[in-house]
Design an enzyme around this catalytic site. Structure first.
Site, PDB file in Angstrom:
ATOM      1  N   GLY A  44      40.273  37.340  38.077  1.00  0.00           N
ATOM      2  CA  GLY A  44      39.330  38.349  38.556  1.00  0.00           C
ATOM      3  C   GLY A  44      38.420  38.838  37.445  1.00  0.00           C
ATOM      4  O   GLY A  44      37.573  39.702  37.665  1.00  0.00           O
ATOM      5  N   ASP A  45      38.618  38.294  36.233  1.00  0.00           N
ATOM      6  CA  ASP A  45      37.767  38.677  35.111  1.00  0.00           C
ATOM      7  C   ASP A  45      37.488  37.418  34.284  1.00  0.00           C
ATOM      8  O   ASP A  45      37.199  36.380  34.859  1.00  0.00           O
ATOM      9  CB  ASP A  45      38.447  39.804  34.318  1.00  0.00           C
ATOM     10  CG  ASP A  45      37.460  40.658  33.555  1.00  0.00           C
ATOM     11  OD1 ASP A  45      36.506  40.111  32.986  1.00  0.00           O
ATOM     12  OD2 ASP A  45      37.634  41.893  33.505  1.00  0.00           O
ATOM     13  N   ASP A  46      37.597  37.471  32.955  1.00  0.00           N
ATOM     14  CA  ASP A  46      37.336  36.277  32.146  1.00  0.00           C
ATOM     15  C   ASP A  46      38.569  35.363  32.143  1.00  0.00           C
ATOM     16  O   ASP A  46      39.697  35.834  32.063  1.00  0.00           O
ATOM     17  CB  ASP A  46      37.045  36.675  30.692  1.00  0.00           C
ATOM     18  CG  ASP A  46      35.854  37.615  30.573  1.00  0.00           C
ATOM     19  OD1 ASP A  46      34.847  37.394  31.275  1.00  0.00           O
ATOM     20  OD2 ASP A  46      35.926  38.568  29.767  1.00  0.00           O
TER      21      ASP A  46
END
Ligand SMILES: *[C@@H]1O[C@H](CO)[C@@H](O)[C@H](O)[C@H]1NC(C)=O
Ligand SMILES: *[C@@H]1O[C@H](CO)[C@@H](O)[C@H](O)[C@H]1NC(C)=O
Ligand SMILES: *[C@@H]1O[C@H](CO)[C@@H](O)[C@H](O)[C@H]1NC(C)=O
Ligand SMILES: *[C@@H]1O[C@H](CO)[C@@H](O)[C@H](O)[C@H]1NC(C)=O
Ligand SMILES: *[C@@H]1O[C@H](CO)[C@@H](O)[C@H](O)[C@H]1NC(C)=O
Ligand SMILES: *[C@@H]1O[C@H](CO)[C@@H](O)[C@H](O)[C@H]1NC(C)=O
Ligand SMILES: *[C@@H]1O[C@H](CO)[C@@H](O)[C@H](O)[C@H]1NC(C)=O
Ligand SMILES: *[C@@H]1O[C@H](CO)[C@@H](O)[C@H](O)[C@H]1NC(C)=O
Ligand SMILES: *[C@@H]1O[C@H](CO)[C@@H](O)[C@H](O)[C@H]1NC(C)=O
Length: 464
Positions: A249-251
Site C-alpha cells: 500500500g506504499d513503497d
C-alpha cells in the site's frame, strides 16, 4: 546401541560440528551472514503452544526463545514452527538463532492492543513516525543481536493489520504503529523463503544494521493499506535484497536514514545496498524510494532487474528542506514498468518534519544518479524532477529509456533545478538533461560487486 541409531547420532554430531565451524568461520570474513542450521532445535509445541489460531501463545514463544538463547554460545538454537495457526503477542529474537516456519505454518499477531507495550522511539527519528513520543512494540523484534535467521518452507508471518489500519484511519491511535519485523543494532541477518502479510505499518525494518540479506521473501499488503512499505533498510550498511515479490500500500522498497535534525545527529547512512530481481505492485507509491527520511545520507546503491506491474513511480528520490544529508552514487539498470505514472520522480518539497526544530538551512545533496535500460508501457509522464532553487540536484544521467505513453494533457517531462545528461531516451528528455546524441555513452553502473553480494546463502537441511 542399534547401529542405525548410532549412525544417526554420528551424522548428527558431525552436522552440529560443521554448523558450528562454518558459523565461526563466517564471523572472521569481512561481509558475512548467518547460517540457518543450528546445533539445538526445539519445536514451539514443546513449550505448550497450540496452533488453533485462537489460543494465545505469547508465553510459549517467550519461553522458547529464552530456552534457545541458552545455546547462543554452543552452536545456536533453532525454533521450529510447524503447520498450524500460532497466535501470539509480540516477541523478541536472540543471537545465533533461527526461526524456522514450516510449510503451512502461520504466526498470527495478536490484535489485542494490551499485548503491545510502548517502546522508545528511534534515535534517528526523535519520535514515532505517526505520532510524537514512543511507539507500540514491533511484532517480531530484536536489538543488539548477531547471527539471526528467519527461514523455512515459505511459512507466513501475519500482522493482522486491519485493526491497526482502521484505528489509524479513524485517528484513534495515540502512538505510532509497530512494524512487523524490526532488528536494531544487529548484524549477520538472513531472511529467506518466508511470507510476511498484513503489517500494521512498514513490514521489514532493519535499522542500524550491517550484513543483511533478504532472499526469496514475499510481502503482501492490501494496496490501500496505510504505510505498509515492503522492505525499509534504514541507516544500514551492506544489505542485499534479491528475488522478492512485494505488493504494498506504499513503497515496495524504501531506503532511509533518519529524520531531519535527529537523523543528522545520528549520522548513520544507508550504504552499500543492492536490490535485484524484485517484482513489485504498489499503485499508490514507488517501486523503490530513497527517503523521504534520508538525513544520515544514502550512498552506493545498486538496483537491477526490476519488474513492476502498476506502480506510481519507478524510482523516487524524496527529500526536502530540513533533511540535510545526501543521496549519491545511485545506480539503476534494467527496469520494466507496466502502468506507471512517472518512471522517474525526484521530490524536493517533502514537508513532513518531526517537530519545528529542524534546520531550514539543512539542504540535501543529491548527486551522482545513473539510470539506464528502462522500459515502460502505459506511462503517464516520463519524469518529474524537482531540485531546489538554491540546491540543484546534479550529476543525473539517464540512458536507454523507452516509454510508451498513454494519451494525456500532462507534460511528458517536468524538470526544475536539476542538471545532468541523457541519451537514447524516448520520448525526448527535458532540456535540463543535455541530450548527448547518438554517440552518448550508457550511464555508469559499477563493475565490482559489493561485499554482501559475494556471501553465499547456505540451506538448512532440516525437514519439518
Ligand atoms: C524486547 O526487547 C526490548 C528491549 O530491546 C524490550 O523493551 C521489550 O520489552 C521486549 N519485548 C518483549 C515482548 O519481550
Ligand atoms: C546496543 O548497541 C548500541 C549501539 O552500539 C548501543 O548504544 C546500546 O547501548 C546497545 N544496547 C544494549 C542493550 O546493549
Ligand atoms: C510463498 O507464499 C506466498 C503466499 O502464499 C505465495 O504468494 C508465494 O508464491 C510463495 N512462494 C513460493 C516460492 O512458493
Ligand atoms: C562500500 O562498498 C565499497 C565498494 O563499493 C567499499 O570500498 C567500502 O569500503 C564499503 N563501505 C562500507 C562501510 O562497508
Ligand atoms: C554517474 O556515475 C558516476 C560514477 O559514480 C558519477 O561520477 C556521475 O556523477 C554519475 N552521473 C553522471 C551524470 O555521470
Ligand atoms: C536498452 O534497454 C533494453 C531494456 O529496456 C535492453 O534490452 C537493451 O539491451 C538495452 N540496450 C543497450 C544498448 O544496453
Ligand atoms: C493504463 O493505465 C491506466 C492508469 O493510468 C489504467 O487505468 C489502465 O488500466 C492501464 N491499462 C492497462 C492495459 O494496464
Ligand atoms: C511541474 O513542476 C512544477 C515545479 O515543480 C510544478 O509547479 C508543476 O505543478 C508541475 N506540473 C506537473 C504537471 O507536474
Ligand atoms: C530458499 O529457497 C531457494 C529456492 O528453493 C533455495 O535455493 C534457497 O537456498 C532457500 N534459502 C534457504 C535459506 O534455505
Amino acid at each position: 546401541m542399534a547401529p542405525v541409531l548410532q549412525n544417526k547420532l554420528v551424522t548428527l554430531c558431525l552436522f552440529a560440528l560443521l554448523c558450528f565451524l562454518s558459523t565461526a568461520e563466517s564471523t572472521r570474513k569481512g561481509a558475512s551472514v548467518a547460517k540457518p542450521c543450528r546445533a539445538h532445535t526445539a519445536n514451539i509445541k514443546d513449550f505448550g503452544a497450540v496452533g488453533d489460531g485462537k489460543t494465545s501463545n505469547t508465553a510459549a514463544f517467550k519461553k522458547a526463545v529464552a530456552e534457545l538463547a541458552k545455546h547462543e554460545k554452543k552452536g545456536g538454537g533453532m525454533l521450529v514452527v510447524p503447520p498450524g495457526k500460532w497466535l501470539t503477542g509480540p516477541f523478541n529474537l536472540t543471537s545465533h538463532f533461527t526461526l524456522f516456519l514450516d510449510k503451512g505454518a502461520v504466526i498470527l499477531a495478536s490484535t489485542d492492543m494490551k499485548d503491545y507495550p510502548l517502546i522508545a522511539p528511534l534515535k534517528s527519528y526523535g519520535r514515532g513516525r505517526d505520532e510524537p513520543g514512543p511507539r507500540y512494540s514491533n511484532f517480531i523484534f530484536g536489538s543488539n543481536l548477531t547471527d539471526v535467521v528467519i527461514t523455512g518452507n515459505n511459512g507466513t508471518i501475519d500482522g493482522q493489520g486491519q485493526m491497526w489500519w482502521d484505528k489509524y484511519h479513524a485517528d484513534q491511535l495515540k502512538y505510532t504503529r509497530g512494524y512487523l519485523f524490526e532488528l536494531m543494532y544487529s548484524d549477520n541477518i538472513l531472511v529467506s523463503n518466508v511470507t510476511f502479510v498484513n503489517s500494521p505499518s512498514w513490514n521489514l525494518h532493519p535499522v542500524y544494521c550491517k550484513n543483511v540479506i533478504f532472499s526469496g521473501v514475499t510481502v503482501l499488503a492490501p494496496i490501500n493499506s496505510p504505510n505498509t512499505d515492503g522492505i525499509d533498510p534504514d541507516s544500514c550498511t551492506e544489505v542485499r535484497i534479491e528475488d522478492c515479490y512485494i505488493v504494498s500500500g506504499d513503497d515496495c522498497i524504501a531506503i532511509k536514514s533518519g529524520w531531519d535534525e535527529y537523523g543528522i545527529a545520528v549520522a548513520m547512512p544507508s550504504q552499500n545496498i543492492s536490490v535485484r530481481r524484485l517484482t513489485c505492485i504498489s499503485p499508490t507509491s514507488a517501486v523503490i524510494a530513497l527517503g523521504s527520511e534520508m538525513s544520515g545520507g544514502i550512498q552506493n546503491i545498486r538496483i537491477e532487474d526490476i519488474t513492476a506491474i502498476n506502480s506510481e513511480s519507478g524510482i523516487r528520490i524524496k527529500s526536502g528542506v530540513g533533511r540535510g544529508g545526501f543521496v549519491k552514487n545511485i545506480f539503476l539498470r534494467n527496469m520494466n514498468l507496466y502502468t506507471i505514472k512517472w518512471l522517474f520522480w525526484m521530490t524536493s518539497n517533502y514537508g513532513q518534519h518531526p517537530d519545528d526544530k529542524f534546520d531550514p538551512k539543512a539542504l540535501p545533496e543529491v548527486t551522482g544518479i545513473n539510470y539506464s535500460n528502462v522500459y515502460a508501457e502505459n506511462a503517464t509522464m516520463v519524469a518529474r524532477l524537482d531540485g531546489l532553487q538554491n540546491d540543484h540536484y546534479k550529476g543525473i544521467c539517464i540512458s536507454n529509456v523507452t516509454a510508451k505513453m498513454i494519451p494525456s494533457d500532462l507534460p511528458l517531462w517536468n524538470c526544475t533545478n536539476v542538471e545532468g545528461v541523457a541519451n537514447h531516451v524516448t520520448p525526448k528528455p527535458c532540456d535540463l538533461l543535455r541530450d548527448q546524441g547518438p554517440s552518448g555513452k550508457p550511464c555508469a553502473f559499477p563493475k565490482a560487486t559489493l561485499a554482501i553480494d559475494k556471501v553465499p546463502i547456505s540451506q538448512c537441511p532440516f525437514k519439518g
